[in-house]
Design an enzyme around this catalytic site. Structure first.
Site, short mmCIF file in Angstrom:
data_model
loop_
_atom_site.label_atom_id
_atom_site.label_comp_id
_atom_site.label_asym_id
_atom_site.label_seq_id
_atom_site.Cartn_x
_atom_site.Cartn_y
_atom_site.Cartn_z
CG PHE A 1 -0.04 9.51 -4.72
CD1 PHE A 1 1.38 9.75 -4.46
CD2 PHE A 1 -1.21 10.14 -4.46
CE1 PHE A 1 1.63 10.67 -3.63
CE2 PHE A 1 -0.76 11.28 -3.58
CZ PHE A 1 0.48 11.23 -3.18
CD1 TRP B 1 -1.12 0.91 -6.19
CD2 TRP B 1 -1.82 2.95 -5.21
NE1 TRP B 1 -2.15 1.44 -6.99
CE2 TRP B 1 -2.42 2.78 -6.30
CE3 TRP B 1 -1.95 3.85 -4.26
CZ2 TRP B 1 -3.53 3.45 -6.77
CZ3 TRP B 1 -3.11 4.76 -4.70
CH2 TRP B 1 -3.49 4.75 -5.71
CG HIS B 2 -0.21 5.94 -1.76
ND1 HIS B 2 -0.59 4.66 -0.97
CD2 HIS B 2 -1.43 6.86 -1.82
CE1 HIS B 2 -1.81 5.04 -0.86
NE2 HIS B 2 -2.36 5.88 -1.26
N GLY B 3 3.78 5.51 -4.04
CA GLY B 3 5.17 6.30 -4.74
C GLY B 3 6.27 5.51 -4.19
CB THR C 1 -0.88 0.06 1.26
OG1 THR C 1 -1.67 -1.21 1.22
CG2 THR C 1 -1.86 1.30 1.24
#
Lengths: 372, 462
Positions: free
Chosen positions: B462, B307-309, B304
């Site tokens: 993102f 996934w955002h960066g 998680t």
């Protein structure tokens, strides 16, 4: 669900905005924003691929959008309603715009140093040089500002100049602050003072220099027909803000000529009527700012002579000074090109610096003094 | 293209609505496909080919997986599913890394559409959805502009039926408009405005920040990211409705949560359920040993974060939630239930906001300095003029933000409307107050756009 109303309002809004924006003739210039607006973007495969077309189209729409100025006013008004009292660099409080004042001690010290250097270089005696410093609205209307604001105190600048300046310092701080709050001494929508306000300053200057001021009653009022929406209004236009009346004071009969040296033009009055109906009505005084003007008062050939270094605030006070001198050389360092030896044949002139606090804290053209 | 731009509002949207409703049923998906590709290509013209390639690969993968499942050649189907999944994961990872090291710009929405495509092939394999035999329909689904660039992650199974035969109604259309405008308002009027505080404070010299300013700024970021992202989801769901689609909700008032566990049931729901269904449960979920269960959670939260960066702060942020959730699951939830609700809220909001600090400051040194200020280490002033200035200028916006983060307005409206004995009031609310106030939000949002030229969405990165 009020679905019919919802659908109607939405569709009508976006289609109207869209169609009118495209059908209406493009505006070339925005008086509000004081800039040329972008026109329909040129289309080419190349520009499309580089992304230039996309960004040009967005700029075009943002510039040419139907009712653009009204929307911007709505935005600012909404911000105000949400408790933001500072819109960009401008406060709006009690029916008045006030520009934020930011002190820059480094710049103002440097500026006064340059001025002193120039006085020394030319051996100008202390009693022949004066510095007239005017406060801006942020000082005069300080109590109207929101209690928490980011305005610096202009008094510091007054103290700094007073301590440093080699000649006679004439502070307009107190006369302006003590004036009747209801008198229109500063514009409500513009960052300048009015000619009424400048008259108070003029009286103080005359008092300090032991001269006789001309009475306002000996002058005639010139009321402009159009209302004035000044520079601060343009920075943060608001709904429900009305334009203001502009009153200038002109001589009933004084014979003087103004020569715009670089432009090689001569006029008989400081009030430029062509500027009465433009957006920036303050430029009606002398037509705006020019590098060098020579004003000769034919009715007072034996009077004193004066050199003025000035900003745009001075444009409101110089008209009164005309009557007290025989010759005034007016220099705006921002717009002038060097005049080597300027002072050497004017050693019999008095010298006056007329500036407002904001200017002395921000301007960096004083270095040009060294070429005079 | 972004929703909060004039090109979208004044050209794209009117055009797509006109054409979509002018053409016969059979052509509607094609219209959506063409417009969606233009929408994507507008800002990302080369990456549109990446998108088309992704669609084609998913199309053939889906076809073959389906074919082998029908002929009971499960192994072959599995291999294809694995290959396609590996391909999309690899692609996503590649772009995240390339973006991190500034080799390439990030294709907008890549995190969202790769997840959608992946789940399509996996669902076909799991027989959780039907196969799409028309490549253009599949393309229309993947590129569907309402949810293309910032989610929600719409799974194919959610819209499979809609793709074949959806019904557009004026009810849905009006609901869609309301939802779209609410989202636009959240983005333009709330997120951008409150975010201004955060941006300004971040630009300050950290030595000049007081404790109060640091907290105000952290709160501002919490509001900004919520209104930005949930506003985008609202716009996506609303636009979807205008074209007859029903997407699942992505946010459910996350800031009213009483625990971190609850927060993650309310925040970015489409992402957490995606990880639940395609990572957590396949790994064994919680029906296994405690150690294994925690390991599964660890994997999900590390992913998680990633996934955002591709940055350490995002991973730290993900693992921060892993630790909190393990603690809650182990014992804290039971304890929390025994204390007054108000403390549960304070507990959750405090940790969520602290999480946003980890999330928002990418530089490790700056982050540590900032946290020190927040907790009064290093001699920062408690309160100063700057803090008071922000409170005075933005206090009302914070209050509006707080109200908009809860279902209060919704409840008030329901209360007014549900009283059957007062049909007049109901009429006035439904027929006048709601439509007109929503329209006012639209007008003020447009006014805001007129006042600003630059308006990127936060979640783009993102």
């Amino acid at each position: 669900m009020g679905k019919k109303i919802t659908i109607f309002l939405f569709i009508a809004t976006i289609f109207t905005l869209s169609i009118v924006t495209f059908v209406a003739k493009d505006r070339e210039f925005s008086e509000m924003e004081n800039r040329v607006l972008s026109g329909k973007p040129e289309f080419s495969a190349e520009k499309l691929l580089s992304g230039e077309f996309a960004s040009n189209l967005e700029t075009y729409l943002a510039d040419q959008m139907f009712l653009k100025d009204n929307f911007v006013m709505l935005k600012n008004s909404y911000d105000l309603l949400c408790g933001k009292d500072m819109l960009g660099e401008v406060y709006y409080c009690d029916d008045r715009y006030i520009r934020n004042f930011e002190e820059n001690e480094k710049q103002s010290s440097r500026n006064i140093l340059l001025i002193n250097e120039w006085l020394k270089k030319n051996n100008i005696p202390k009693d022949k040089a004066s510095f007239v410093l005017a406060p801006t609205a942020s000082y005069v209307y300080n109590e109207q500002l929101p209690s928490i604001n980011s305005c610096d105190d202009e008094s510091n600048t007054f103290d700094l100049i007073e301590d440093a300046f080699l000649g006679k310092f004439i502070s307009l701080k107190d006369v302006m602050a003590d004036a009747d709050v209801d008198a229109d001494i500063y514009y409500k929508t513009d960052h300048h003072w009015t000619m009424m306000g400048a008259y108070l300053g003029y009286e103080e200057v005359m008092k300090q220099l032991d001269k006789e001021p001309i009475s306002l009653e000996d002058m005639k009022e010139v009321k402009l027909d159009e209302l004035f929406y000044g520079s601060l209004h343009s920075q943060a236009p608001l709904l429900f803000v009305e334009g203001e009346e502009v009153v200038y004071y002109d001589y009933k009969d004084l014979d003087y000529t103004i020569t715009y040296v670089a432009e090689d033009e001569e006029t008989k009055t400081f009030l430029v009527e062509d500027k009465f109906d433009v957006k920036d009505k303050y430029t009606a005084l002398f037509g705006g700012n020019f590098g060098r003007m020579t004003i000769i008062n034919h009715d007072n050939p034996d009077g004193d002579k004066l050199i003025i270094f000035k900003d745009s605030y001075a444009n409101s006070i110089i008209p009164y000074l005309i009557s007290n001198y025989s010759v005034i050389e007016v220099i705006d360092l921002r717009y002038v090109v060097m005049i080597p030896g300027f002072y050497s044949d004017k050693t019999d002139y008095d010298v006056m610096f007329i500036y407002n606090t904001d200017f002395i804290n921000t301007d960096n053209s004083f270095v040009k003094l060294m070429s005079f | 293209m972004v929703f909060s731009s004039f090109v979208f509002l004044l050209i794209f949207l009117p055009l797509v609505l006109l054409v979509y409703y002018a053409v016969p049923r059979k052509a509607k998906n094609y219209v959506l496909l063409v417009f969606s590709l233009v929408f994507y290509a507008w800002g990302e013209h080369l990456y549109v080919f990446l998108m088309i390639a992704s669609i084609l690969i998913a199309y053939f993968a889906g076809l073959f997986v389906h074919k082998y499942m029908v002929t009971n050649e499960v192994k072959k189907a599995k291999v294809i599913t694995l290959i396609s999944t590996a391909f999309y994961v690899g692609m996503l990872l590649f772009f995240k890394v390339a973006y991190r090291f500034e080799w390439l710009p990030l294709p907008i929405g890549v995190s969202f559409f790769t997840f959608q495509i992946m789940s399509y092939v996996i669902d076909v394999y799991r027989k959780d959805t039907t196969v799409q035999k028309n490549p253009f329909y599949l393309g229309a689904y993947v590129s569907l502009f309402p949810q293309l660039i910032a989610g929600p992650i719409v799974r194919y199974q959610t819209v499979a039926e809609d793709m074949e035969g959806r019904v557009e109604t004026s009810d849905k259309f009006a609901e869609g408009i309301n939802r779209f405008i609410v989202g636009l308002g959240k983005k333009v009027l709330l997120a951008n405005n409150i975010g201004f505080v955060f941006n300004q404070v971040q630009a300050m010299d950290y030595a000049d920040i007081s404790v109060a300013t640091a907290w105000i700024s952290a709160l501002a970021y919490g509001f900004q990211i919520y209104f930005d992202f949930s506003g985008y989801s609202d716009m996506a769901i609303g636009l979807g409705k205008m074209f007859g689609f029903t997407f699942l909700e992505n946010f459910n008032y996350p800031y009213i949560s009483k625990s971190i566990t609850e927060f993650w049931r309310r925040w970015h729901i489409s992402l957490s359920t995606w990880f639940r269904d395609y990572v957590y449960i396949p790994l064994g979920g919680n029906r296994c040993s405690k150690g294994r269960h925690f390991f599964n959670m660890f994997v999900v939260w590390a992913l998680t974060g990633l996934w955002h960066g591709f940055g350490w702060n995002f991973i730290a942020w993900g693992l921060y939630y892993f630790v909190l959730l393990v603690i809650e699951k182990s014992f804290l939830l039971k304890w929390l239930e025994k204390i007054p609700k108000v403390f549960q809220h304070i507990y959750a909001l405090f940790l969520i906001n602290f999480g946003w600090v980890l999330f928002s400051i990418e530089d490790a040194g700056k982050l540590i300095d900032y946290i020190k200020i927040m907790f009064g280490f290093g001699g920062a002033k408690i309160v100063d003029d700057t803090a008071m200035y922000y409170l005075a200028g933005y206090g009302l916006l914070f209050v509006i933000g707080a109200i908009a983060s809860t279902p209060i307005m919704k409840k008030v409206k329901e209360l007014l409307v549900n009283k059957e004995y007062n049909s007049k009031l109901k009429f006035v609310v439904n027929e006048i107050i709601v439509p007109v106030s929503v329209w006012v939000v639209l007008i003020i949002s447009i006014a805001y756009l007129a006042g600003e030229s630059f308006n990127p969405f936060l979640y783009f990165r993102f």
